[in-house]
Design a protein around this motif. Structure first.
Motif, mmCIF file in Angstrom:
data_model
loop_
_atom_site.group_PDB
_atom_site.id
_atom_site.type_symbol
_atom_site.label_atom_id
_atom_site.label_comp_id
_atom_site.label_asym_id
_atom_site.label_seq_id
_atom_site.Cartn_x
_atom_site.Cartn_y
_atom_site.Cartn_z
ATOM 1 N N ILE A 199 0.841 -1.203 0.000
ATOM 2 C CA ILE A 199 0.000 0.000 0.000
ATOM 3 C C ILE A 199 0.877 1.254 0.000
ATOM 4 O O ILE A 199 0.627 2.221 -0.736
ATOM 5 C CB ILE A 199 -0.948 -0.004 1.212
ATOM 6 N N GLU B 139 -6.967 1.485 -2.959
ATOM 7 C CA GLU B 139 -8.254 1.179 -2.335
ATOM 8 C C GLU B 139 -8.499 -0.324 -2.312
ATOM 9 O O GLU B 139 -9.001 -0.876 -1.330
ATOM 10 C CB GLU B 139 -9.381 1.882 -3.098
ATOM 11 N N HIS C 81 -6.377 -1.854 0.408
ATOM 12 C CA HIS C 81 -6.952 -1.570 1.727
ATOM 13 C C HIS C 81 -8.104 -2.536 2.018
ATOM 14 O O HIS C 81 -8.274 -3.007 3.154
ATOM 15 C CB HIS C 81 -7.459 -0.128 1.787
ATOM 16 N N ASP D 195 -8.349 -5.202 5.092
ATOM 17 C CA ASP D 195 -9.478 -5.314 6.020
ATOM 18 C C ASP D 195 -9.954 -6.764 6.133
ATOM 19 O O ASP D 195 -10.248 -7.249 7.231
ATOM 20 C CB ASP D 195 -10.638 -4.436 5.542
#
Length: 245
Positions: free
Chosen positions: A18, A42, A45, A49
């Motif tokens: 990232i 994105e 990410h 998660d």
């Protein structure tokens, strides 16, 4: 210990990726390239998660399964489902599970949701997947329901082998149902004695919890009477939430 170390290394690797892509997005000047790199950030990410939600929990404290599943669902939406134009909804009850068993449940839910996203044929309909988590006495039911058909049934059955193996570790099983415009996969497993006791205590406290009331002004009585039916419908809806996290 090795599993936790593997999880730490994967998390660090994703975080490093990232950072690298984010730095590249800052340096690049072309608008289209900057947009593409930002989209990759994105995406990473979202996968981060999901990875955090699927990490094996530490300790022995009981975990609220609904909260765990909703966090996992948020990561799956961000990483995959939003990009596939598939909506994810929830209808979950508060169920306390032992950490390792809640982890097993999350692994199965991830497998089943991704399985539905890969194989459901939505045709021209907007894709929808719903996770329903309920408790009936000492039995937990988790239903993954989508509004697509499943023509490649033999292939999808083979791909559910891992989920079935984990379900057996919970003492449960997985069943499938098919229709012309829907597919459902149901995971059922029993609670352990510790989980039964904890959930019974939680349910008892909820029933005994005092409700706050307030006086109604005389000139508002008629308005309350007219709204009774709508209010009841609202309460029933709230008792079975289906909103995305």
């Amino acid at each position: 210990m090795l599993l936790h170390e593997l999880n730490r290394r994967v998390s660090n690797g994703v975080a490093f990726a990232i950072d690298l892509v984010s730095a590249a997005a800052i340096r690049v000047e072309a608008t289209e390239a900057k947009r593409a790199l930002s989209d990759v950030v994105e995406l990473l990410h979202g996968y981060a998660d999901v990875h955090r939600a699927l990490a094996m929990p530490a300790g022995d404290t009981l975990i609220h399964a609904a909260t765990s599943i909703r966090k996992l669902g948020g990561g799956m939406r961000r990483a995959v489902l939003d990009r596939m134009n598939i909506q994810l909804a929830f209808a979950t009850q508060s169920i306390a599970l032992q950490p390792e068993r809640c982890w097993h449940l999350a692994l199965i839910v991830h497998e089943l949701v991704m399985h539905a996203a890969r194989h459901a044929c939505f045709d021209a309909r907007p894709g929808q997947i719903k996770i329903k988590l309920t408790r009936n006495g000492a039995l937990v039911n988790c239903v993954i329901l989508d509004n697509g058909s499943r023509p490649a049934r033999d292939v999808s059955d083979r791909e559910l082998r891992i989920a079935r193996d984990i379900a057996r570790a919970l003492g449960g099983r997985i069943e499938q149902g098919f229709g012309t415009e829907f597919t459902s996969i149901v995971l059922s497993f029993p609670l352990t004695k510790r989980e039964r006791d904890a959930n019974w205590t939680i349910a008892t406290r909820r029933i005994k919890a005092p409700r706050r009331t307030r006086a109604i002004a005389p000139n508002a009585a008629a308005l309350v009477s007219r709204q009774t039916a709508d209010a009841l419908g609202g309460l029933l809806t709230l008792s079975h939430p289906t909103d995305a996290p």
